[in-house]
Every structure is written in structure tokens, then in C-alpha cells.
Enzyme design. Structure first.
Site, PDB file in Angstrom:
ATOM      1  N   CYS A  53      -9.317  -6.686   1.603  1.00  0.00           N
ATOM      2  CA  CYS A  53      -9.356  -5.264   1.955  1.00  0.00           C
ATOM      3  C   CYS A  53     -10.760  -4.720   1.882  1.00  0.00           C
ATOM      4  O   CYS A  53     -11.100  -3.750   2.525  1.00  0.00           O
ATOM      5  CB  CYS A  53      -8.469  -4.470   1.012  1.00  0.00           C
ATOM      6  SG  CYS A  53      -6.870  -5.199   0.883  1.00  0.00           S
ATOM      7  N   THR A  84       0.844  -1.205   0.000  1.00  0.00           N
ATOM      8  CA  THR A  84       0.000   0.000   0.000  1.00  0.00           C
ATOM      9  C   THR A  84       0.874   1.249   0.000  1.00  0.00           C
ATOM     10  O   THR A  84       0.636   2.204  -0.751  1.00  0.00           O
ATOM     11  CB  THR A  84      -0.914  -0.002   1.251  1.00  0.00           C
ATOM     12  OG1 THR A  84      -1.697  -1.200   1.227  1.00  0.00           O
ATOM     13  CG2 THR A  84      -1.822   1.209   1.276  1.00  0.00           C
ATOM     14  N   GLN A 124       1.028  -9.225  -6.061  1.00  0.00           N
ATOM     15  CA  GLN A 124       0.535 -10.612  -6.124  1.00  0.00           C
ATOM     16  C   GLN A 124       1.390 -11.483  -7.037  1.00  0.00           C
ATOM     17  O   GLN A 124       1.357 -12.703  -6.953  1.00  0.00           O
ATOM     18  CB  GLN A 124      -0.907 -10.640  -6.658  1.00  0.00           C
ATOM     19  CG  GLN A 124      -1.926 -10.034  -5.724  1.00  0.00           C
ATOM     20  CD  GLN A 124      -2.258 -10.932  -4.538  1.00  0.00           C
ATOM     21  OE1 GLN A 124      -2.074 -12.153  -4.582  1.00  0.00           O
ATOM     22  NE2 GLN A 124      -2.746 -10.341  -3.470  1.00  0.00           N
ATOM     23  N   SER A 144       5.371  -6.623  -1.816  1.00  0.00           N
ATOM     24  CA  SER A 144       5.032  -6.714  -0.399  1.00  0.00           C
ATOM     25  C   SER A 144       5.389  -8.110   0.109  1.00  0.00           C
ATOM     26  O   SER A 144       4.917  -9.108  -0.434  1.00  0.00           O
ATOM     27  CB  SER A 144       3.532  -6.469  -0.229  1.00  0.00           C
ATOM     28  OG  SER A 144       3.189  -6.614   1.118  1.00  0.00           O
ATOM     29  N   ALA A 145       6.219  -8.169   1.170  1.00  0.00           N
ATOM     30  CA  ALA A 145       6.784  -9.454   1.595  1.00  0.00           C
ATOM     31  C   ALA A 145       5.742 -10.466   2.060  1.00  0.00           C
ATOM     32  O   ALA A 145       5.912 -11.671   1.878  1.00  0.00           O
ATOM     33  CB  ALA A 145       7.791  -9.224   2.725  1.00  0.00           C
TER      34      ALA A 145
HETATM   35  N1  PLP Z   1      -1.583  -4.441  -4.201  1.00  0.00           N
HETATM   36  C1  PLP Z   1      -2.145  -5.646  -4.368  1.00  0.00           C
HETATM   37  C2  PLP Z   1      -2.359  -6.171  -5.763  1.00  0.00           C
HETATM   38  C3  PLP Z   1      -2.518  -6.405  -3.263  1.00  0.00           C
HETATM   39  O1  PLP Z   1      -3.092  -7.606  -3.444  1.00  0.00           O
HETATM   40  C4  PLP Z   1      -2.304  -5.885  -1.968  1.00  0.00           C
HETATM   41  C5  PLP Z   1      -2.749  -6.627  -0.764  1.00  0.00           C
HETATM   42  O2  PLP Z   1      -3.752  -7.327  -0.781  1.00  0.00           O
HETATM   43  C6  PLP Z   1      -1.702  -4.625  -1.856  1.00  0.00           C
HETATM   44  C7  PLP Z   1      -1.358  -3.933  -2.985  1.00  0.00           C
HETATM   45  C8  PLP Z   1      -1.430  -4.021  -0.511  1.00  0.00           C
HETATM   46  O3  PLP Z   1      -0.273  -4.580   0.046  1.00  0.00           O
HETATM   47  P1  PLP Z   1      -0.016  -4.479   1.629  1.00  0.00           P
HETATM   48  O4  PLP Z   1      -0.963  -5.400   2.276  1.00  0.00           O
HETATM   49  O5  PLP Z   1       1.403  -4.898   1.789  1.00  0.00           O
HETATM   50  O6  PLP Z   1      -0.198  -3.053   2.019  1.00  0.00           O
END
Ligand code: PLP
Length: 396
Positions: A327, A72, A180, A200-201
Site C-alpha cells: 500500500c 480497508t 494478515q 479480507s478474503a
Molecule cells: N489490514 C492489514 C493488516 C492489511 O495487511 C491489509 C492489506 O494489505 C488491509 C488491512 C487492507 O485490506 P484490503 O486490501 O482488503 O482492503
């Protein structure tokens, strides 16, 4: 049977190898990576190793990798930073109708606060954008094209190299949210014409709260967090050494094991899909069945019933899945992604995402299918829509 986790697109467990790599950061290597003494240097060395692990995984240079607090944050930084750095060039951004809220909502906010203009490209019923539409959407004022590599709800994988080439042929920057995708697909930022990329780890068996923004060297970007000199003064704040080390190890393993994992996951997914389609009536597979999809995701719509109700019953049966993206769970809005593929609203309401992980087994799939058959049947018996489907009436 132990609880079954089929929500790996929401998050993954930290793998043992990753945990082992992280542990010393909590106990022995606890120095601040910016300190000048040996405790600090020890931490800085581990951070450098992780930076190189990430760079190697995506065909980048270490100097192009910035650690963030997750996907994010990386998405926020890139769009806000490009708007700031290129405001004299233009105010138009091209994206898609199926991006994650991390991107979508940030753009909506920038429309309100900075008057930027956004074109959201539609997708076909399998979730692909049209390259021709992308070309026609580009304006002299376009400063960024941002298209996710693989979709978090249906797993559709876009032709990133071709999208990047169109952007570059028109002298526009290209960002891709690969949060993803990295587990499933090889990524090479040079060959795929990528200027910015988010990771994102916790999506690849690493820890939560740590991510990456790749920025091609020489490209302008507004600073993100001001303060200390960390991350070349672009993103201040004491390094999350354990998280960074975990992310580095996790991405190395994701690349190392990708082929074997993809084989296991696609076998499980294909078995699950054929079982569901042959044993449950009135069910629709969402997304593409071609090669350009993540092997870990199967998204289905179950006609006449609500995804949320199925999810809750599955939870009682010991199975964790997701309706729409995690989310947006808690909201009763149907998935914007499924609606963008042209799925009718009733079917979008009846959708569930099953996302498999490396530790899932065929026995677990059998149990999930058995549970689904019973749950779907019992919910349909209660559904007025089901009762009325052949012109019958529903008696309360
Ligand atoms: N982008 C995508 C395509 C995602 O699937 C997600 C999480 O579900 C995010 C961004 C957000 O990542 P984070 O959870 O590390 O903030």
C-alpha cells in the site's frame, strides 16, 4: 523457471477449490440475495452458508458477521462507527504505531474531522507492544483499543487475548485487524476478548474486494452504508454473492489446512532465512524470531543499498517481492512499521518483505537466494555508502 511470487502478504491467488465454489454464482445462482423469489432465495442460502463458515472459523455467531468490501472498509467502519456510537462516552482511541494505513490514516482523518484523541503505542524492536503501556494509556474517555493481530510487514503476532482482557477490565471495546493473521493463527473471538475483528478474503486465497467485520452481538456501532436492508441495515448494497461464497470457502480451507500450511511455510521461511544470513553479509532480519510470528514472512534490511533497487532487479530476474507494504509502495517514505521498531532510517530504506505462499517450493527459494547474492553484490559495487564503509572514498 516460471516467475516466482513471494508477495503473499500483498495478496494471494484464488485457490481452485474457492474458484469452483464461486463459479455457479456467475452463471446459475445469479439472483439478488434480497429478492423474495426462488432465484433470490437460492443466493440468500449460499450467503447464509458463507456467513456460518466465517462464524465457525472465528468462534462467533452468524448474526455477528457482516460482509464488507475488504479489510480497508472493515477497519474504516469500525473506527468511524465506534466514534459515532460512543461520542457521549468519550473521544479517545488507543492504537499502535505499526497499524496498516487502513486504520492509521482513518484515525488521522478522525483527529482532523472529529477532534478525536489518539494514543499510538510504540513497539519494541521485535514489534511487540507493552501491556503495561497499554494499561497506563487508558483514560475515562477511552472508547476503543485497536491493535492488529499480526503485522503485515514483519509478521509479529500480538497477545490478543491479554490485550482484549485489559480493554474489557477497563470497560473499553477491543478491535483487532486480523487481515494478515487468520491463515497462521487460530482465532476465537470469545476466548480472545474481541468485540470487533476485520478480515479480507484475498489474503487467504479468496477473491479480492470482499471482507468481513465481526461485531459482538449487543455492542453499538454506527451504520456504515445506508440504503437497502442488507447486512441488517448496517451496510447496504446488493450482496456480492460470488465474493461472499468465495470468502466462506476460503476461510473454511484456511482453518482446515492451517497446521499443514504453517509447517510448510515455516520450513521454507527458516531455510530462506538461514541461506540469506549465511551467504549475504551485512543483512539484518526485521521482526521477531520467536514463536509469535507469521510463518510466511521474512523481512530483511540489506545495508548500503535501497530496497526499491533490489526489488526492481529481482523483478527483472522473475521474482516478485515487496519493499515495505504494497500500500505504501510508490512512496519513497521508509516503512513506518520498521522505523517504529527502532530500525535506523538507512536500514529501513534497504528493507524487503518476502512473503511465502502454499505453492512456493524449496527450489524456488534456492533460485531467489542465488539471484539475491548476485543482485546485492552488484548494487553494492555501485553504492557510495558501501565504498565508504571502511573509511574508503567513492570515486565517481
Ligand atoms: N489490514 C492489514 C493488516 C492489511 O495487511 C491489509 C492489506 O494489505 C488491509 C488491512 C487492507 O485490506 P484490503 O486490501 O482488503 O482492503
Amino acid at each position: 523457471m516460471d516467475r516466482i511470487y513471494l508477495d503473499h502478504s500483498a495478496t494471494t491467488p484464488v485457490s481452485q477449490e474457492v474458484l469452483q465454489a464461486m463459479m455457479p454464482c456467475f452463471t446459475e445462482v445469479y439472483g439478488n440475495g434480497s429478492s423474495q423469489h426462488s432465484h433470490g432465495r437460492d443466493a440468500a442460502k449460499l450467503i447464509d452458508i458463507a456467513r456460518k463458515q466465517v462464524a465457525d472459523a472465528i468462534g462467533a455467531k452468524s448474526s455477528e458477521i457482516y460482509f464488507t468490501g475488504g479489510g480497508t472498509e472493515s477497519d474504516n467502519w469500525v473506527v468511524r462507527g465506534v466514534v459515532e456510537a460512543y461520542k457521549t462516552k468519550g473521544n479517545h482511541i488507543i492504537t499502535t504505531a505499526i497499524e496498516h494505513p487502513a486504520l492509521n490514516k482513518t484515525l488521522d482523518e478522525l483527529i482532523r474531522s472529529h477532534g478525536i484523541e489518539v494514543t499510538k503505542l510504540g513497539v519494541d524492536k521485535e514489534g511487540f507492544i507493552s501491556l503495561e503501556e497499554l494499561k497506563s494509556a487508558i483514560r475515562p474517555t477511552t472508547i476503543l483499543v485497536t491493535v492488529m493481530t499480526a503485522n503485515n510487514e514483519i509478521g509479529t503476532y500480538q497477545d490478543i487475548a491479554a490485550i482484549g482482557k485489559i480493554a474489557h477490565d477497563n470497560k473499553v471495546l477491543f478491535h483487532t485487524d486480523a487481515v494478515q493473521a487468520i491463515c497462521s493463527f487460530g482465532i476465537n473471538v470469545v476466548e480472545q476478548n474481541v468485540d470487533f475483528l476485520s478480515l479480507s478474503a484475498h489474503k487467504f486465497y479468496g477473491p479480492k474486494g470482499i471482507g468481513v467485520l465481526y461485531r459482538k452481538n449487543g455492542i453499538k456501532l454506527g451504520k456504515h452504508i445506508t440504503g437497502g436492508e442488507q447486512e441488517r441495515s448496517m451496510r447496504a448494497g446488493t450482496h456480492n454473492t460470488a465474493g461472499i461464497v468465495g470468502l466462506g470457502k476460503a476461510i473454511e480451507i484456511a482453518v482446515r489446512d492451517r497446521d499443514a500450511n504453517n509447517k510448510h511455510l515455516s520450513e521454507l521461511r527458516d531455510y530462506f532465512v538461514s541461506e540469506v544470513e549465511s551467504k549475504i553479509p551485512n543483512v539484518y532480519y526485521n521482526g521477531t524470531k520467536g514463536n509469535n510470528r507469521m510463518p510466511s514472512i521474512a523481512n530483511f534490511s540489506f545495508e548500503f543499498i535501497e530496497g526499491e533497487s533490489i526489488l526492481l532487479r529481482l523483478d527483472l530476474a522473475g521474482i516478485s517481492v515487496s519493499s515495505g507494504s504494497a500500500c505504501s509502495s510508490g512512496s519513497l517514505e521508509p516503512s513506518h512499521c520498521l522505523l517504529a521498531t527502532g530500525l535506523p532510517i538507512e536500514l529501513a530504506h534497504g528493507s524487503l518483505r518476502f512473503s511465502f505462499g502454499i505453492n512456493n517450493t524449496k527450489d524456488q527459494v534456492d533460485y531467489v537466494v542465488e539471484s539475491l547474492i548476485t543482485i546485492i553484490d552488484s548494487l553494492r559495487q555501485l553504492s557510495p555508502l558501501f565504498a565508504m564503509k571502511d573509511g574508503g572514498t567513492f570515486n565517481v
